[in-house]
Scaffold this active site. Structure first.
Site, mmCIF file in Angstrom:
data_model
loop_
_atom_site.group_PDB
_atom_site.id
_atom_site.type_symbol
_atom_site.label_atom_id
_atom_site.label_comp_id
_atom_site.label_asym_id
_atom_site.label_seq_id
_atom_site.Cartn_x
_atom_site.Cartn_y
_atom_site.Cartn_z
ATOM 1 C CB ALA A 106 -0.910 0.020 1.223
ATOM 2 C CG PHE A 107 -0.316 5.625 -0.540
ATOM 3 C CD1 PHE A 107 -1.524 5.292 0.022
ATOM 4 C CD2 PHE A 107 0.205 6.880 -0.291
ATOM 5 C CE1 PHE A 107 -2.210 6.200 0.822
ATOM 6 C CE2 PHE A 107 -0.466 7.794 0.497
ATOM 7 C CZ PHE A 107 -1.683 7.454 1.058
ATOM 8 C CE LYS A 108 -2.861 4.955 4.986
ATOM 9 N NZ LYS A 108 -3.644 4.736 3.795
ATOM 10 C CG ASP A 109 4.568 -0.211 2.467
ATOM 11 O OD1 ASP A 109 4.399 -0.363 3.685
ATOM 12 O OD2 ASP A 109 4.261 -1.072 1.625
ATOM 13 C CG LEU A 112 3.876 4.599 7.808
ATOM 14 C CD1 LEU A 112 2.670 3.664 7.896
ATOM 15 C CD2 LEU A 112 4.190 5.183 9.193
#
Ligand SMILES: *Cc1c(COP(=O)(O)O)cnc(C)c1O
Length: 460
Positions: A106-109, A112
Site C-alpha cells: 500500500a502507498f502508506k509504505d 512509513l
C-alpha cells in the site's frame, strides 16, 4: 526549519521534536514556518537522490544530508521496483503512478518505511524508547508494523477490529515475527479501536509511563515523504500535470498541494472519494458536513472527517492559528464547516475538482481498465482513474493526468475478482503469507483491559 502548530498556541519546534510529537499539545498539527523552493535544475539521477533534495530543507539542521541519504536509501531499498514509484500510461493523456511496490503493498509504505527509520535514528541519538500505539482498519497497521519491526528503540502495538479486516491485511500484521511488534484484535469496530487509542493518549499517567507515541497520518513527516513522488512524476512531463488522488484523510493530496507550493509543475488536483464523500460535497457544493461512515470496497477511504484538511485551512486563514482553532471548534459543534467566499475563490476554485463513486461504479471501472489495458486495479486506485475520466476525459483539452494507484490489487482480491473474474496472486515476497504462523491476541473493548495488555506486551 522550525515548525508551528495550526492552532497557534504552542512554541515552535525543530524537525526531530515534531517527528516524535505527532500531534501538537494544543490539538493542532505541525506545519513548517515556510515552504522551501525546489532545487532546480535537479542533479538527482535516482528517486532517493531527488527525495534527499526535496526533503533536506524540512529536516535541517536536525538531520544532516548524509543521515537523510542513508535513511532514504534504506527505506526505498525495500521497494520491489527500481523506479520505486513507476509511471504507467493507460490512455492518451492518462498515466498511473504505482505507489504500491513497498513491503506491504500500500502507498502508506512510501512514508512509513522512512518515518520508522527516522524514529529509530532520533531515539537512538537521544537514548530514548517509545511505545507506538495505533488503530487500523487495515493498511496503516501493517505498514506501520513493517516499518518498525525489529527497531531497537520502538515497541509497536496496533489495534484492529476483530473480524473486520481482510485476511491479507490481518496476516500482514500478525505474521511479523519480531518481539517488538504486536497486533491486537479488539472485540469492536474500527471506531472503538480509535477511541481506545485516543483514551490511552488522554490518560496522562499511562502516556508518560509508557512513552506513548503515534505514527498516524497527521504526523508531519509522513506528509513530507509523500511530497517527493509528486515532484518526480510531474518532472517527467513537458507541461504542467493534473493529479487524481484517491482520498481519505487528505494527507496524500495535501502533499501534492505542498509540492506545487514548492514549485513543482502541477496544474490542479482531482479528489476521488467513495460513498463517504464529505470532501467531494465540500469541493463541489461547499458542504462540509459529517455523516455516518458507510463501509465500502475501498475501506482505507471510509472516513467521516479528513483530519489533514486542517493544514490547508491554516493556509486559507493566512496562517492565523487562532482563527483556525475557532473555525474547527464551530465545525465540531455544528457538524459543518463554512468557508468565506474569498477563501473558496482563492484556494479551492481552479485548484481542486472532485468526484465520488459508489461500489458499483468502482467495480465497473476496474472491469473497464482491465478490458482496455489488461491491467488490474484495486478499488481505491479505481476511484482515482474513474474521477480522472469523468473530470478530465473525452475531448476536454486538459493537462496530462497522473492517477495515483494507492494499493496493489492483490490486497483486495475479492473486489478484483468480482469485477473481472480474475484471481490475483500475491507477489513473490508475500507468496507464503498464508503458510506463516499468526501471532495475535484478542482483547475486550475496555480501556483498563487494553492498557494492562499494552504494559504486559512492552515489559519484555
Ligand atoms: C490510506 C489510503 C488512502 C487514503 O489516503 P489519505 O492520505 O488518507 O487521503 C487511499 N488508498 C489506500 C489504499 C490507502 O491505504
Amino acid at each position: 526549519m522550525r515548525y508551528l502548530s495550526t492552532r497557534g498556541d504552542e512554541p515552535d519546534l525543530g524537525f526531530n521534536d515534531v517527528l516524535l510529537a505527532g500531534l501538537a499539545n494544543d490539538g493542532g498539527l505541525y506545519v513548517p514556518e515556510r515552504w522551501p523552493t525546489l532545487v532546480t535544475p535537479s542533479t538527482a539521477r535516482t528517486y532517493v537522490e531527488r527525495a534527499v533534495e526535496v526533503m533536506l530543507p524540512f529536516v535541517e539542521p536536525d538531520l544532516d544530508e548524509a543521515t537523510l541519504t542513508r535513511l532514504c536509501t534504506e527505506a526505498y531499498g525495500t521497494f520491489r521496483h527500481p523506479a520505486v514509484v513507476p509511471l504507467i500510461q493507460i490512455d492518451h493523456r492518462l498515466w498511473i503512478q504505482e505507489l504500491f511496490h513497498g513491503p506491504t503493498l500500500a502507498f502508506k509504505d512510501v512514508a512509513l518505511q522512512l518515518v520508522g527509520r527516522m524514529f529509530d535514528h532520533v531515539l537512538a541519538e537521544r537514548g530514548q524508547r517509545v511505545t507506538i500505539v495505533g488503530a487500523t482498519s487495515g493498511d496503516t497497521g501493517s505498514a506501520a508494523i513493517d516499518a518498525v519491526a525489529g527497531c531497537e528503540n520502538v515497541d509497536i502495538v496496533i489495534f484492529y477490529p476483530l473480524g473486520r479486516t481482510s485476511d491479507v491485511q490481518r496476516r500482514q500484521m500478525t505474521t511479523v515475527d519480531q518481539p517488538n511488534a504486536h497486533a491486537v484484535a479488539v472485540e469492536g469496530t474500527f471506531d472503538d479501536c480509535q477511541d481506545l487509542v485516543k483514551a490511552m493518549f488522554n490518560d496522562v499517567e499511562f502516556r508518560r509511563r509508557n512513552n506513548l507515541s503515534a505514527v498516524n497520518s497527521i504526523n508531519w513527516a509522513r506528509v513530507m515523504a509523500q511530497i517527493v513522488y509528486y515532484v518526480t512524476a510531474a518532472e517527467v512531463f513537458s507541461e504542467a500535470v493534473t493529479f487524481s488522488v484517491p482520498t481519505g484523510n487528505f494527507g496524500n493530496v495535501l502533499a501534492g498541494w505542498i509540492a506545487r507550493e514548492m514549485g513543482a509543475p502541477i496544474n490542479d488536483f482531482v479528489i476521488a472519494s467513495n460513498t463517504n464523500d464529505i470532501l467531494t460535497r465540500f469541493i463541489n457544493d461547499g458542504d462540509m458536513s459529517t455523516r455516518g461512515v458507510v463501509p465500502t470496497l475501498s475501506p482505507s477511504m471510509d472516513i467521516q472527517v479528513s483530519s489533514n484538511f486542517e493544514r490547508l485551512l491554516f493556509e486559507m486563514n493566512g496562517r492565523d492559528g487562532g482563527m483556525t482553532a475557532e473555525q474547527l471548534m464551530q465545525f465540531r459543534a455544528r457538524g459543518s464547516l463554512e468557508l468565506e467566499p474569498d477563501q473558496r475563490e482563492q484556494f479551492i476554485t481552479g485548484h481542486f475538482r472532485a468526484a465520488a463513486f459508489d461500489d458499483a461504479a468502482t467495480l465497473a471501472e476496474i472491469a473497464r481498465v482491465r478490458d482496455e489495458t489488461g491491467m488490474l486495479l484495486d478499488p481505491h486506485s479505481a476511484t482515482g482513474t474513474a474521477a480522472a475520466r469523468e473530470l478530465c476525459g473525452g475531448d476536454q483539452s486538459t493537462s496530462p493526468v497522473v492517477a495515483l494507484a494507492t494499493a496493489h490489487p492483490a490486497k483486495f482480491p475479492d473486489a478484483v475478482e468480482r469485477a473481472t473474474g480474475c484471481s490475483v496472486g500475491l507477489p513473490d515476497h508475500l507468496a507464503n503469507l498464508f503458510d506463516l504462523e499468526e501471532r495475535t491476541q484478542t482483547v475486550v473493548n475496555d480501556l483498563g483491559a487494553v492498557e494492562a495488555l499494552v504494559e504486559q506486551l512492552v515489559s519484555r
